[in-house]
Design a protein around this motif. Structure first.
Motif, PDB file in Angstrom:
ATOM      1  N   VAL A 279      -1.635  28.730  20.553  1.00 18.19           N
ATOM      2  CA  VAL A 279      -2.863  28.492  19.918  1.00 18.19           C
ATOM      3  C   VAL A 279      -2.520  28.652  18.409  1.00 18.19           C
ATOM      4  O   VAL A 279      -3.116  27.736  17.662  1.00 18.19           O
TER       5      VAL A 279
ATOM      6  N   SER B 171      -7.030  32.899  24.491  1.00 19.29           N
ATOM      7  CA  SER B 171      -5.833  32.169  25.131  1.00 19.29           C
ATOM      8  C   SER B 171      -5.175  33.272  25.849  1.00 19.29           C
ATOM      9  O   SER B 171      -4.744  32.919  27.102  1.00 19.29           O
TER      10      SER B 171
ATOM     11  N   GLY C  91      -7.448  25.773  32.630  1.00 21.58           N
ATOM     12  CA  GLY C  91      -6.926  26.475  31.581  1.00 21.58           C
ATOM     13  C   GLY C  91      -6.439  25.830  30.450  1.00 21.58           C
ATOM     14  O   GLY C  91      -6.963  26.155  29.213  1.00 21.58           O
ATOM     15  N   LEU C  92      -5.729  24.791  30.575  1.00 20.26           N
ATOM     16  CA  LEU C  92      -5.383  23.920  29.235  1.00 20.26           C
ATOM     17  C   LEU C  92      -6.382  23.281  28.445  1.00 20.26           C
ATOM     18  O   LEU C  92      -6.653  23.308  27.444  1.00 20.26           O
TER      19      LEU C  92
ATOM     20  N   ILE D  21      -6.955  33.902  29.106  1.00 19.23           N
ATOM     21  CA  ILE D  21      -6.810  32.989  30.269  1.00 19.23           C
ATOM     22  C   ILE D  21      -5.403  33.032  30.876  1.00 19.23           C
ATOM     23  O   ILE D  21      -5.255  33.166  32.004  1.00 19.23           O
TER      24      ILE D  21
ATOM     25  N   ALA E  60       1.061  32.209  25.037  1.00 18.86           N
ATOM     26  CA  ALA E  60      -0.619  31.468  24.849  1.00 18.86           C
ATOM     27  C   ALA E  60      -0.978  31.979  23.259  1.00 18.86           C
ATOM     28  O   ALA E  60      -1.432  30.921  22.878  1.00 18.86           O
ATOM     29  N   CYS E  61      -0.828  32.856  23.040  1.00 21.81           N
ATOM     30  CA  CYS E  61      -1.306  33.072  21.854  1.00 21.81           C
ATOM     31  C   CYS E  61      -0.524  32.589  20.871  1.00 21.81           C
ATOM     32  O   CYS E  61      -1.107  31.990  19.753  1.00 21.81           O
TER      33      CYS E  61
ATOM     34  N   THR F 242      -9.640  24.027  28.570  1.00 23.12           N
ATOM     35  CA  THR F 242     -10.599  25.133  28.343  1.00 23.12           C
ATOM     36  C   THR F 242     -10.003  25.665  27.011  1.00 23.12           C
ATOM     37  O   THR F 242     -10.792  25.726  25.910  1.00 23.12           O
ATOM     38  N   VAL F 243      -8.726  26.213  26.871  1.00 29.91           N
ATOM     39  CA  VAL F 243      -7.988  26.375  25.545  1.00 29.91           C
ATOM     40  C   VAL F 243      -8.002  24.992  24.608  1.00 29.91           C
ATOM     41  O   VAL F 243      -8.197  25.483  23.372  1.00 29.91           O
TER      42      VAL F 243
ATOM     43  N   ALA G 241      -9.188  33.206  18.689  1.00 31.38           N
ATOM     44  CA  ALA G 241      -8.598  32.033  19.492  1.00 31.38           C
ATOM     45  C   ALA G 241      -7.239  32.576  20.176  1.00 31.38           C
ATOM     46  O   ALA G 241      -7.198  32.200  21.395  1.00 31.38           O
TER      47      ALA G 241
END
Length: 255
Positions: free
Chosen positions: A18, A217, A191-192, A220, A14-15, A194-195, A213
């Motif tokens: 982003v 992510s 979640g997608l 979440i 996730a990190c 929101t990110v 950021a």
């Protein structure tokens, strides 16, 4: 694969996504683009989406945690009812008492060793467990009390077996996943979104913005993993355990 390894990889992914998207977006932005100007409506929408999704996540976590607690209560109720059967049978003749206690121990041993694995792997009870509990029921109900003292113990024994059977059925009903697929679709899609909304705020490549950021992510991803981990009360990391059976039936050893 370890669940904690899955969590680590999910948060790292996730990190990474982003940060990569932010980096590529910055490279494709023209040099004269003013990143300090964000329409007020975009900031308002981003804030509202984050608040709504946070409420949804909170409700989902509370729901799966409550389901896990209820599942553990079913185990405790079943173990306690069977323990009462073993203890109350002491007023019966030796052969009847030993038969009841032996069959109760056989059922508990099956639950702890075999049926628990079946619930964890397949989300269902075993036919053998039902047969063993039926044997206990027959041991209790088929005996005809021969004194007033035995007659006084008969009905409580029957009630205890019925309570154990009811708790077993409830345990079976809660063995599977508690979150419907449509809810998971909403959680993942939310979640997608929101990110994704953080990219509308025109993030720049400053260390502070990139760290925030990435952490957002990762948070979440962690919360979604937490819901998934609690979703199956008997099979995943923070799961209900057969410890009440082991505590009340110490003669079974490790089970």
């Amino acid at each position: 694969m370890s669940e904690w390894l899955v969590l680590t990889l999910a948060m790292a992914a996730a990190c990474g996504v982003v940060l990569i998207v932010t980096f590529l977006r910055h490279r494709r932005t023209s040099p004269d683009y003013d990143a300090s100007e964000t329409p007020d409506v975009i900031e308002y929408m981003t804030m509202m989406i984050g608040v709504v999704y946070a409420i949804v996540l909170g409700l989902a976590i509370a729901g799966v945690w409550e389901a896990r607690s209820v599942a553990q209560d079913h185990v405790h109720a079943e173990a306690q009812a069977l323990h009462e059967v073993s203890e109350r049978a002491r007023v019966y003749p030796t052969d009847v008492r030993e038969r009841i206690r032996t069959d109760v121990d056989a059922y508990v041993s099956h639950v702890v060793t075999t049926e628990w694995d079946s619930m964890a792997d397949h989300g269902e009870l075993t036919d053998r467990g039902a047969q063993l509990l039926t044997r206990v029921r027959h041991d209790v109900t088929d005996y005809q009390p021969k004194s007033d003292f035995e007659a006084q113990a008969y009905q409580p024994l029957v009630d205890a077996v019925a309570a154990a059977s009811d708790a077993r059925n409830s345990r079976g009903d809660s063995a599977g996943a508690t979150m419907p697929g449509v809810v998971w679709f909403g959680l993942i899609t939310g979640g997608l979104v929101t990110v994704g909304m953080i990219f509308t705020l025109q993030i720049r490549r400053t260390p502070r913005e990139l760290i925030l950021a990435g952490l957002f992510s990762a948070l979440i991803a962690f919360l979604l993993f937490l819901i998934w981990d609690f979703d199956a009360p008997y099979s995943r990391g923070v799961a209900a355990t057969p410890e009440p059976f082991r505590a009340l039936f110490g003669n079974l050893g490790g089970g």
